[in-house]
Design a protein around this motif. Sequence first.
Motif, PDB file in Angstrom:
ATOM      1  N   ALA A 196       0.836  -1.202   0.000  1.00  0.00           N
ATOM      2  CA  ALA A 196       0.000   0.000   0.000  1.00  0.00           C
ATOM      3  C   ALA A 196       0.869   1.249   0.000  1.00  0.00           C
ATOM      4  O   ALA A 196       0.585   2.224  -0.719  1.00  0.00           O
ATOM      5  CB  ALA A 196      -0.935  -0.002   1.208  1.00  0.00           C
ATOM      6  N   TYR A 197       1.950   1.222   0.776  1.00  0.00           N
ATOM      7  CA  TYR A 197       2.847   2.391   0.826  1.00  0.00           C
ATOM      8  C   TYR A 197       3.569   2.587  -0.501  1.00  0.00           C
ATOM      9  O   TYR A 197       3.704   3.729  -0.974  1.00  0.00           O
ATOM     10  CB  TYR A 197       3.869   2.261   1.959  1.00  0.00           C
ATOM     11  N   ILE A 198       4.017   1.494  -1.102  1.00  0.00           N
ATOM     12  CA  ILE A 198       4.710   1.586  -2.402  1.00  0.00           C
ATOM     13  C   ILE A 198       3.809   2.268  -3.426  1.00  0.00           C
ATOM     14  O   ILE A 198       4.219   3.183  -4.138  1.00  0.00           O
ATOM     15  CB  ILE A 198       5.125   0.178  -2.902  1.00  0.00           C
ATOM     16  N   LYS A 199       2.543   1.839  -3.482  1.00  0.00           N
ATOM     17  CA  LYS A 199       1.589   2.434  -4.432  1.00  0.00           C
ATOM     18  C   LYS A 199       1.334   3.898  -4.123  1.00  0.00           C
ATOM     19  O   LYS A 199       1.388   4.754  -5.015  1.00  0.00           O
ATOM     20  CB  LYS A 199       0.258   1.659  -4.400  1.00  0.00           C
ATOM     21  N   ALA A 200       1.040   4.182  -2.871  1.00  0.00           N
ATOM     22  CA  ALA A 200       0.710   5.558  -2.481  1.00  0.00           C
ATOM     23  C   ALA A 200       1.867   6.506  -2.762  1.00  0.00           C
ATOM     24  O   ALA A 200       1.684   7.604  -3.300  1.00  0.00           O
ATOM     25  CB  ALA A 200       0.326   5.607  -0.999  1.00  0.00           C
TER      26      ALA A 200
END
Length: 201
Positions: free
Chosen positions: A51-55
């Motif tokens: 989720a952090y990578i995408k955000a």
Amino acid sequence: MKKLIVASNNVKKIKEIKEILSKYPIEIVSLKEAGINVDVEENGETFIENAYIKANEIYKMVDNAMVLADDSGLMVDCLGGAPGVYSARFAGEHGNDKKNNEKLIGLLQGKKTEERKGKFVCAIVLIIDSNNVIKVQGEVEGIILEEEKGENGFGYDPLFYVPEHKVTFAEMDAVLKNSISHRAKALKKLEGRMKELMMEG
């Protein structure tokens, strides 16, 4: 009105997020609506990492907008937590719900009800600005059925039975699902910060 870009092109997932956050004075847009066409490689080992990578990747591409990304999936106890972060591509082809469900049914063939416990997990990362990053996770437990039931929802919803409500996620109406789901629980954890944003803006 603040703009919130949801780092996803999953129409049904975005619809759920919009419905759950509809009470806030925020303009919620998908990647497509924001004119962003990018496929972020999700190579994290956990839902939160993905989720952090995408955000973070999307946040680098936008001006004056918050970015919300979620990574969610199903973890089955007797399969050692699989399909886990590979939920969307469990059978090899990304987003093929039918093949993914067929593979899961096959792997659980012959398993008793008590061996079919699992949980949906949703990790959400909200990047408000470079100094404010919120990471939350929500979970809901259930039983994996031997066959699909229900026409609503998406992904593994037709196989995910919630004993408390005696229906699968795919048999629930949107109002009920959006009040008890893993995504709803994760988004609820963001509510305190959302209220602060409303007061600020």
